[in-house]
Write a protein that holds these residues in place. Structure first.
Motif, PDB file in Angstrom:
ATOM      1  N   GLY A   1       0.913  -1.300  -0.108  1.00 14.69           N
ATOM      2  CA  GLY A   1      -0.008  -0.098   0.011  1.00 14.69           C
ATOM      3  C   GLY A   1       0.836   1.365   0.061  1.00 14.69           C
ATOM      4  O   GLY A   1       1.958   1.241   0.431  1.00 14.69           O
ATOM      5  N   PRO A   2       0.075   2.455  -0.247  1.00 10.38           N
ATOM      6  CA  PRO A   2       0.963   3.601  -0.263  1.00 10.38           C
ATOM      7  C   PRO A   2       1.655   4.066   0.867  1.00 10.38           C
ATOM      8  O   PRO A   2       2.675   4.759   1.123  1.00 10.38           O
ATOM      9  CB  PRO A   2      -0.095   4.792  -0.630  1.00 10.38           C
ATOM     10  N   GLY A   3       1.081   3.794   2.000  1.00  7.74           N
ATOM     11  CA  GLY A   3       1.565   3.716   3.132  1.00  7.74           C
ATOM     12  C   GLY A   3       2.776   2.875   3.791  1.00  7.74           C
ATOM     13  O   GLY A   3       3.348   2.955   5.022  1.00  7.74           O
ATOM     14  N   ASP A   4       3.088   1.940   3.050  1.00 10.13           N
ATOM     15  CA  ASP A   4       3.987   0.827   3.180  1.00 10.13           C
ATOM     16  C   ASP A   4       5.573   1.275   3.084  1.00 10.13           C
ATOM     17  O   ASP A   4       5.681   1.888   2.085  1.00 10.13           O
ATOM     18  CB  ASP A   4       3.835  -0.302   2.687  1.00 10.13           C
ATOM     19  N   THR A   5       6.367   1.126   3.816  1.00 10.08           N
ATOM     20  CA  THR A   5       7.654   1.482   3.689  1.00 10.08           C
ATOM     21  C   THR A   5       8.503   1.145   2.463  1.00 10.08           C
ATOM     22  O   THR A   5       8.371   0.025   2.216  1.00 10.08           O
ATOM     23  CB  THR A   5       8.523   1.451   4.940  1.00 10.08           C
ATOM     24  N   GLN A   6       9.165   1.881   1.766  1.00 15.18           N
ATOM     25  CA  GLN A   6      10.006   1.534   0.713  1.00 15.18           C
ATOM     26  C   GLN A   6      11.517   1.082   1.400  1.00 15.18           C
ATOM     27  O   GLN A   6      11.830   2.150   1.966  1.00 15.18           O
ATOM     28  CB  GLN A   6      10.257   2.458  -0.494  1.00 15.18           C
ATOM     29  N   TYR A   7      12.122   0.083   1.057  1.00 18.59           N
ATOM     30  CA  TYR A   7      13.399  -0.072   1.357  1.00 18.59           C
ATOM     31  C   TYR A   7      14.258  -0.284   0.184  1.00 18.59           C
ATOM     32  O   TYR A   7      14.084  -0.600  -1.058  1.00 18.59           O
ATOM     33  CB  TYR A   7      13.652  -1.344   2.239  1.00 18.59           C
ATOM     34  N   PHE A   8      15.447   0.694   0.356  1.00 15.14           N
ATOM     35  CA  PHE A   8      16.384   0.788  -0.805  1.00 15.14           C
ATOM     36  C   PHE A   8      17.570   0.083  -1.074  1.00 15.14           C
ATOM     37  O   PHE A   8      18.065  -0.163  -0.112  1.00 15.14           O
ATOM     38  CB  PHE A   8      16.689   2.578  -0.721  1.00 15.14           C
ATOM     39  N   GLY A   9      17.957  -0.106  -2.007  1.00 17.19           N
ATOM     40  CA  GLY A   9      19.207  -0.728  -2.360  1.00 17.19           C
ATOM     41  C   GLY A   9      20.336   0.127  -2.110  1.00 17.19           C
ATOM     42  O   GLY A   9      20.141   1.400  -2.077  1.00 17.19           O
ATOM     43  N   PRO A  10      21.603  -0.139  -1.992  1.00 18.96           N
ATOM     44  CA  PRO A  10      22.621   0.557  -1.994  1.00 18.96           C
ATOM     45  C   PRO A  10      23.060   1.368  -3.464  1.00 18.96           C
ATOM     46  O   PRO A  10      23.747   2.432  -3.295  1.00 18.96           O
ATOM     47  CB  PRO A  10      23.948  -0.422  -2.072  1.00 18.96           C
ATOM     48  N   GLY A  11      22.268   1.167  -4.566  1.00 15.81           N
ATOM     49  CA  GLY A  11      22.679   2.062  -5.752  1.00 15.81           C
ATOM     50  C   GLY A  11      23.612   1.409  -6.579  1.00 15.81           C
ATOM     51  O   GLY A  11      24.462   0.509  -6.133  1.00 15.81           O
ATOM     52  N   THR A  12      23.565   1.636  -7.793  1.00 20.62           N
ATOM     53  CA  THR A  12      24.548   1.438  -8.860  1.00 20.62           C
ATOM     54  C   THR A  12      24.866   2.582  -9.856  1.00 20.62           C
ATOM     55  O   THR A  12      24.127   3.311 -10.317  1.00 20.62           O
ATOM     56  CB  THR A  12      23.869   0.273  -9.993  1.00 20.62           C
ATOM     57  N   ARG A  13      26.224   2.958  -9.609  1.00 19.47           N
ATOM     58  CA  ARG A  13      26.796   3.789 -10.526  1.00 19.47           C
ATOM     59  C   ARG A  13      27.210   3.407 -11.708  1.00 19.47           C
ATOM     60  O   ARG A  13      27.807   2.638 -12.099  1.00 19.47           O
ATOM     61  CB  ARG A  13      28.126   4.583  -9.823  1.00 19.47           C
ATOM     62  N   LEU A  14      26.373   4.040 -12.582  1.00 19.65           N
ATOM     63  CA  LEU A  14      26.781   3.748 -14.239  1.00 19.65           C
ATOM     64  C   LEU A  14      27.415   4.887 -14.852  1.00 19.65           C
ATOM     65  O   LEU A  14      26.973   5.998 -14.694  1.00 19.65           O
ATOM     66  CB  LEU A  14      25.554   3.483 -14.858  1.00 19.65           C
ATOM     67  N   THR A  15      28.551   4.543 -15.474  1.00 20.11           N
ATOM     68  CA  THR A  15      29.247   5.464 -16.097  1.00 20.11           C
ATOM     69  C   THR A  15      29.341   4.976 -17.600  1.00 20.11           C
ATOM     70  O   THR A  15      29.919   3.925 -17.937  1.00 20.11           O
ATOM     71  CB  THR A  15      30.774   5.712 -15.768  1.00 20.11           C
TER      72      THR A  15
END
Lengths: 118, 110
Positions: free
Chosen positions: A102-116
């Motif tokens: 649901g919209p009130g549910d927490t989003q947990y994020f990944g560490p990210g990917t740096r693309l060059t």
């Protein structure tokens, strides 16, 4: 709990090649995953939302043929940048939302990917 | 229009100097307000979710509070390791996406 991983963490590629980025929820099932892009010193820009087993919903201005998203299972979503060009260079981050989705549910994020893209 | 505004944009504190970060929002039917911490070159790390006015949550030196129009992230006796960008976000009215503020970059010096 609520760990999201991304692979690779960093990728450098030549212009014209395609790059695939994986996003996995390690200890929970994610009905919904999100893909963001972040430019230096800017906030997160949502690119698309994907639900397991269905087509992704892209934000206005995001080319769906260039940024292919697949959400094949409840723990894995992939983003493929096709025919990458230098302007696609950025920090890509995924997030995952739990089963309730649901919209009130927490989003947990990944560490990210740096693309060059050279 | 759904909007999230964070202030200040940057904040410099001495170690031990308490302060507050502000997040104001304009979205009707709030379905949660989220605080995240982001270190350079990393994805946002979840801190808190607040759902209703008057709610408070704490974690170590951080306390988040919520009113009908804004949220505060209070930092008590900060340490250099608290240096990061703090992001605030709310679901849009359609409930399809999070709207992020531009963040407050906190620098704590010893």
């Amino acid at each position: 709990g609520a760990v999201v991983s991304q692979h690779p963490s960093r990728v450098i590629c030549k212009s014209g090649t395609s790059v695939k980025i994986e996003c996995r929820s390690l200890d929970f099932q994610a009905t919904t995953m999100f893909w963001y892009r972040q430019f230096p010193k800017k906030s997160l820009m949502l690119m698309a939302t994907s639900n397991e087993g269905s087509k992704a919903t892209y934000e206005q201005g995001v080319e769906k043929d260039k940024f292919l998203i697949n959400h094949a299972s409840l723990t894995l979503s992939t983003l493929t940048v096709t025919s990458a060009h230098p302007e696609d260079s950025s920090f890509y981050i995924c997030s995952a939302q739990g089963l309730a989705g649901g919209p009130g549910d927490t989003q947990y994020f990944g560490p990210g990917t740096r693309l060059t893209v050279l | 229009e759904d909007q999230v505004t964070q202030s200040p944009e940057a904040l410099r504190l001495q170690e031990g100097e308490s302060s507050s970060l502000n997040c104001s929002y304009t979205v009707s039917g709030l379905r949660g307000l989220f605080w995240y911490r982001q270190d350079p070159g990393k994805g946002p790390e979840f801190l808190f979710t607040l759902y209703s006015a008057g709610e408070e949550k704490e974690k170590e030196r951080l306390k988040a509070t919520l009113t009908k129009k804004e949220s505060f992230l209070h930092i008590t006796a900060p340490k250099p390791e608290d240096s990061a960008t703090y992001l605030c976000a709310v679901p849009n009215q359609a409930g399809t996406a999070l709207i992020f503020g531009k963040g407050t970059t906190l620098s704590v010096s010893s």
